[in-house]
Design a protein around this motif. Structure first.
Motif, PDB file in Angstrom:
ATOM      1  N   TYR A  22      20.906  24.152  -3.104  1.00 48.32           N
ATOM      2  CA  TYR A  22      20.178  25.334  -3.543  1.00 48.32           C
ATOM      3  C   TYR A  22      19.448  25.067  -4.853  1.00 48.32           C
ATOM      4  N   LEU A  23      18.442  25.898  -5.105  1.00 48.09           N
ATOM      5  CA  LEU A  23      17.651  25.777  -6.324  1.00 48.09           C
ATOM      6  C   LEU A  23      18.457  26.253  -7.521  1.00 48.09           C
ATOM      7  N   SER A  24      18.214  25.636  -8.644  1.00 46.86           N
ATOM      8  CA  SER A  24      18.958  25.935  -9.860  1.00 46.86           C
ATOM      9  C   SER A  24      18.260  27.019 -10.678  1.00 46.86           C
ATOM     10  N   PRO A  25      18.869  28.209 -10.804  1.00 47.68           N
ATOM     11  CA  PRO A  25      18.268  29.224 -11.667  1.00 47.68           C
ATOM     12  C   PRO A  25      18.100  28.724 -13.103  1.00 47.68           C
ATOM     13  N   ARG A  26      19.055  27.944 -13.586  1.00 51.82           N
ATOM     14  CA  ARG A  26      18.977  27.420 -14.947  1.00 51.82           C
ATOM     15  C   ARG A  26      17.771  26.499 -15.102  1.00 51.82           C
ATOM     16  N   ARG A  27      17.593  25.569 -14.173  1.00 52.78           N
ATOM     17  CA  ARG A  27      16.470  24.624 -14.269  1.00 52.78           C
ATOM     18  C   ARG A  27      15.128  25.330 -14.118  1.00 52.78           C
ATOM     19  N   ILE A  28      15.057  26.286 -13.205  1.00 55.34           N
ATOM     20  CA  ILE A  28      13.803  27.015 -13.026  1.00 55.34           C
ATOM     21  C   ILE A  28      13.516  27.854 -14.264  1.00 55.34           C
ATOM     22  N   GLY A  29      14.547  28.488 -14.807  1.00 54.49           N
ATOM     23  CA  GLY A  29      14.365  29.244 -16.045  1.00 54.49           C
ATOM     24  C   GLY A  29      13.844  28.357 -17.161  1.00 54.49           C
ATOM     25  N   GLU A  30      14.421  27.183 -17.310  1.00 52.46           N
ATOM     26  CA  GLU A  30      13.966  26.243 -18.342  1.00 52.46           C
ATOM     27  C   GLU A  30      12.515  25.839 -18.104  1.00 52.46           C
ATOM     28  N   GLU A  41      16.251  39.579 -13.456  1.00 52.83           N
ATOM     29  CA  GLU A  41      15.403  40.773 -13.415  1.00 52.83           C
ATOM     30  C   GLU A  41      14.247  40.585 -12.460  1.00 52.83           C
ATOM     31  N   ARG A  42      13.583  39.433 -12.548  1.00 58.72           N
ATOM     32  CA  ARG A  42      12.444  39.165 -11.687  1.00 58.72           C
ATOM     33  C   ARG A  42      12.846  39.133 -10.212  1.00 58.72           C
ATOM     34  N   ALA A  43      14.029  38.608  -9.931  1.00 56.59           N
ATOM     35  CA  ALA A  43      14.513  38.503  -8.550  1.00 56.59           C
ATOM     36  C   ALA A  43      15.168  39.797  -8.081  1.00 56.59           C
ATOM     37  N   ARG A  44      15.339  40.726  -9.010  1.00 49.64           N
ATOM     38  CA  ARG A  44      15.976  42.015  -8.718  1.00 49.64           C
ATOM     39  C   ARG A  44      17.413  41.847  -8.215  1.00 49.64           C
ATOM     40  N   VAL A  45      18.145  41.022  -8.977  1.00 50.37           N
ATOM     41  CA  VAL A  45      19.576  40.850  -8.717  1.00 50.37           C
ATOM     42  C   VAL A  45      20.312  41.142 -10.022  1.00 50.37           C
ATOM     43  N   SER A  46      21.619  41.280  -9.926  1.00 48.78           N
ATOM     44  CA  SER A  46      22.447  41.516 -11.109  1.00 48.78           C
ATOM     45  C   SER A  46      22.223  40.405 -12.127  1.00 48.78           C
ATOM     46  N   ARG A  47      22.293  40.761 -13.387  1.00 44.74           N
ATOM     47  CA  ARG A  47      22.071  39.769 -14.454  1.00 44.74           C
ATOM     48  C   ARG A  47      23.083  38.633 -14.412  1.00 44.74           C
ATOM     49  N   ASN A  48      24.236  38.846 -13.774  1.00 44.13           N
ATOM     50  CA  ASN A  48      25.261  37.806 -13.676  1.00 44.13           C
ATOM     51  C   ASN A  48      25.085  36.908 -12.453  1.00 44.13           C
ATOM     52  N   THR A  49      24.267  37.325 -11.506  1.00 43.84           N
ATOM     53  CA  THR A  49      24.126  36.575 -10.254  1.00 43.84           C
ATOM     54  C   THR A  49      23.686  35.130 -10.459  1.00 43.84           C
ATOM     55  N   PRO A  50      22.682  34.845 -11.298  1.00 46.54           N
ATOM     56  CA  PRO A  50      22.245  33.446 -11.424  1.00 46.54           C
ATOM     57  C   PRO A  50      23.347  32.483 -11.867  1.00 46.54           C
ATOM     58  N   THR A  51      24.281  32.944 -12.683  1.00 45.93           N
ATOM     59  CA  THR A  51      25.343  32.047 -13.127  1.00 45.93           C
ATOM     60  C   THR A  51      26.586  32.170 -12.256  1.00 45.93           C
ATOM     61  N   ALA A  52      26.913  33.370 -11.811  1.00 40.99           N
ATOM     62  CA  ALA A  52      28.135  33.567 -11.024  1.00 40.99           C
ATOM     63  C   ALA A  52      27.945  33.208  -9.551  1.00 40.99           C
ATOM     64  N   ARG A  53      26.768  33.498  -9.014  1.00 43.60           N
ATOM     65  CA  ARG A  53      26.504  33.228  -7.596  1.00 43.60           C
ATOM     66  C   ARG A  53      25.082  32.690  -7.423  1.00 43.60           C
ATOM     67  N   PRO A  54      24.807  31.501  -7.941  1.00 41.01           N
ATOM     68  CA  PRO A  54      23.440  30.983  -7.901  1.00 41.01           C
ATOM     69  C   PRO A  54      22.907  30.764  -6.491  1.00 41.01           C
ATOM     70  N   GLN A  55      23.792  30.679  -5.512  1.00 40.95           N
ATOM     71  CA  GLN A  55      23.361  30.472  -4.130  1.00 40.95           C
ATOM     72  C   GLN A  55      23.067  31.790  -3.416  1.00 40.95           C
ATOM     73  N   LEU A  59      18.405  35.916  -4.488  1.00 39.51           N
ATOM     74  CA  LEU A  59      17.975  35.108  -5.629  1.00 39.51           C
ATOM     75  C   LEU A  59      17.285  33.839  -5.153  1.00 39.51           C
ATOM     76  N   GLN A  60      17.888  33.155  -4.192  1.00 41.57           N
ATOM     77  CA  GLN A  60      17.310  31.906  -3.695  1.00 41.57           C
ATOM     78  C   GLN A  60      15.949  32.130  -3.038  1.00 41.57           C
ATOM     79  N   GLN A  61      15.779  33.242  -2.346  1.00 38.31           N
ATOM     80  CA  GLN A  61      14.473  33.526  -1.739  1.00 38.31           C
ATOM     81  C   GLN A  61      13.409  33.694  -2.819  1.00 38.31           C
ATOM     82  N   TYR A  62      13.744  34.419  -3.867  1.00 41.49           N
ATOM     83  CA  TYR A  62      12.808  34.570  -4.984  1.00 41.49           C
ATOM     84  C   TYR A  62      12.487  33.201  -5.595  1.00 41.49           C
TER      85      TYR A  62
END
Length: 126
Positions: A22-30, A41-55, A59-62
Motif C-alpha cells: 500500500y501507499l505510504s501516507p507519510r511518504r506522500i505527505g512528505e 482531511e483531504r481523504a475525508r478520513v479520521s485524523r488517526n487513520t493514516p497512522t493507525a490504519r494506513p491501508q 484513504l488508499q483510493q485517495y
C-alpha cells in the motif's frame, strides 16, 4: 547495476510503504509538504487513520488518485517530479474555476484532471 544507471523508481513505488503493498501516507505527505493529518482531511478520513490504519481503502483510493494525477503531470513535465508536485499543489487551473489539481482530486475528480493533462500534452489549448 550501477546506481547511476539504475532506472528511477516509479512514483507509486517511491511512495509506497517499504515491504508493503500500500501507499505510504507519510511518504506522500512528505512529498507534498503536508502533515499526515492534512492528508486525512483531504481523504475525508479520521485524523488517526493514516497512522493507525494506513491501508484503509478510502484513504488508499485517495492516495492512488493523488499518485495517478502526479504521475500524469510528471510525464507531461518530461519526467520532472518536483515540477509536477509543485503544479499539483499550487497552479490554479483557469479551466476549472481556478481550482488546483489538489482541490480537484479532493473533490473526486482525478480522472478529469488526468484527461486535462493528457489533452494539454497532446497540444490542446485551454
Amino acid at each position: 547495476m550501477n546506481a547511476v544507471l539504475k532506472p528511477r523508481a516509479s512514483l507509486a513505488e517511491a511512495l509506497r510503504e517499504p515491504d508493503q503493498v500500500y501507499l505510504s501516507p507519510r511518504r506522500i505527505g512528505e512529498a507534498l509538504g503536508l502533515q499526515v493529518q492534512s492528508l486525512a482531511e483531504r481523504a475525508r478520513v479520521s485524523r488517526n487513520t493514516p497512522t493507525a490504519r494506513p491501508q484503509n481503502e478510502h484513504l488508499q483510493q485517495y492516495l492512488r488518485d493523488v499518485v495517478r494525477v502526479i504521475a500524469a503531470a510528471e510525464d507531461a513535465a518530461g519526467g520532472d517530479r518536483t515540477r509536477a508536485i509543485f503544479w499539483f499543489m499550487n497552479d490554479p487551473l483557469a479551466e476549472f474555476d481556478y481550482l488546483t489539481a489538489d482541490a480537484l482530486v479532493q473533490a473526486g475528480k482525478a480522472q478529469v484532471v488526468i484527461d486535462y493533462i493528457e489533452s494539454i500534452a497532446d497540444g490542446a489549448t485551454g
